[in-house]
Enzyme design. Structure first.
Site, PDB file in Angstrom:
ATOM      1  CE1 TYR A 131     -19.265  54.527  -7.116  1.00 21.79           C
ATOM      2  CE2 TYR A 131     -19.358  52.941  -4.989  1.00 21.79           C
ATOM      3  CZ  TYR A 131     -18.870  53.788  -6.956  1.00 21.79           C
ATOM      4  OH  TYR A 131     -18.045  53.015  -7.499  1.00 21.79           O
ATOM      5  CE  LYS A 135     -19.358  51.922 -11.302  1.00 18.61           C
ATOM      6  NZ  LYS A 135     -18.596  52.287 -12.325  1.00 18.61           N
TER       7      LYS A 135
END
Length: 312
Positions: A131, A135
């Site tokens: 994640y 990002k």
């Protein structure tokens, strides 16, 4: 002012939409995959040319990108969190080069920090999970784009509408079930030894509003957080207090008894205070009270046959 908001049906996007709709002189346009959206835009799959065509029709003065995902396959995470911002920047440069882009990043991009450290924007980025890595790729695409754009790197949001993917939302749901029973019993949680930077979701929405309103060039990257590392145990206890929960909150370590991989998070928000005139308004206790008042209705959480419930 015409503002195109991407991801308005999500947690952060919903609060940003509410805040922007309350501003005089703002025409809010929503882009996404939901039937209620004004423009059907899926950043994971749309081409830059097709998005540029949509932007040409919308003619926004500014764009806010709240689209993102914290769960799913590697392909899904990369498509939404990494590819999406890159395509958006390319399309904006082609169709709306004067529009300002405000993109929401994540403090997970920094990765683990030393205990006691307040992380500034120029700190090295070493994400340890997919994640955070995806990002970070999206943030880099925005930072390198030759458009008027900035990234607000947000810490752990908390407040009304918290999704079940995070501790606040999961614990709210479990406490709702627990307080619907008498006696309240036990709620089991995972490891709460980490100290995290919890920021109220309404403060995040205010930061977005200021970033859109201020004229002239702004820094390309600003931290948005509380500027304080609070024990996750404080969140659990505070939410239990808000719920009037009289049972036990039982903490257990994960498999093999390992503590959390990121034991400390605290962002330095000095730059946001200086550049935006922004500072967090809500305390963690106020955020938890608002979360419970919004989402913690025991009547919406049917009781189960067991006295104990658990939160991963």
């Amino acid at each position: 002012m015409r503002i195109l908001l991407l991801g308005s049906t999500g947690y952060l996007g919903g609060h940003v939409a509410e805040r922007l709709r309350a501003l005089p002189g703002v025409r809010l346009l929503r882009g996404g995959r939901a039937p209620v959206d004004d423009h059907r835009i899926d950043l994971a799959t749309i081409t830059a040319d097709a998005l540029a065509e949509q932007l040409g029709r919308a003619a926004p003065d500014a764009v806010v990108n709240c689209a993102g995902t914290v769960t799913g396959t590697a392909l899904n995470l990369a498509g939404v969190n990494s590819r999406g911002p890159a395509v958006l920047c390319q399309a904006l440069r082609a169709a709306s080069p004067s529009a300002r882009l405000v993109h929401l990043g994540s403090a997970a991009e920094y990765g683990p920090r030393g205990v006691g450290e307040r992380t500034a924007e120029d700190a090295p980025t070493r994400p340890i999970a997919l994640y955070g890595a995806t990002k970070l790729a999206g943030t880099l695409a925005v930072l390198e784009a030759r458009i008027d754009a900035l990234v607000l790197r947000v810490t752990d949001p908390v407040g009304p509408g918290a999704p079940p993917a995070g501790l606040p939302g999961r614990l709210t749901a479990e406490l709702s079930r627990a307080v619907a029973r008498t006696p309240h019993g036990t709620v089991r949680v995972g490891d709460l030894s980490a100290r995290q930077d919890f920021v109220d979701v309404r403060d995040v929405a205010q930061a977005v509003t200021l970033a859109l309103a201020l004229p002239g060039r702004l820094p390309r990257l600003l931290n948005i957080g509380s500027g304080r590392a609070a024990p996750a145990r404080d969140l659990a206890r505070g939410l239990a207090d808000a719920a009037g929960f009289t049972g036990d909150v039982e903490e257990t370590l994960g498999a093999a008894g390992r503590p959390t991989a990121a034991p400390w998070q605290c962002s330095d928000v000095t730059a946001a205070e200086w550049e935006l005139g922004w500072r967090p308004r809500f305390t963690l206790r106020e955020s938890l009270a608002a979360l419970w008042a919004s989402d913690g209705d025991p009547r919406l959480a049917p009781a189960t046959g067991s006295r104990g419930t658990s939160v991963p």
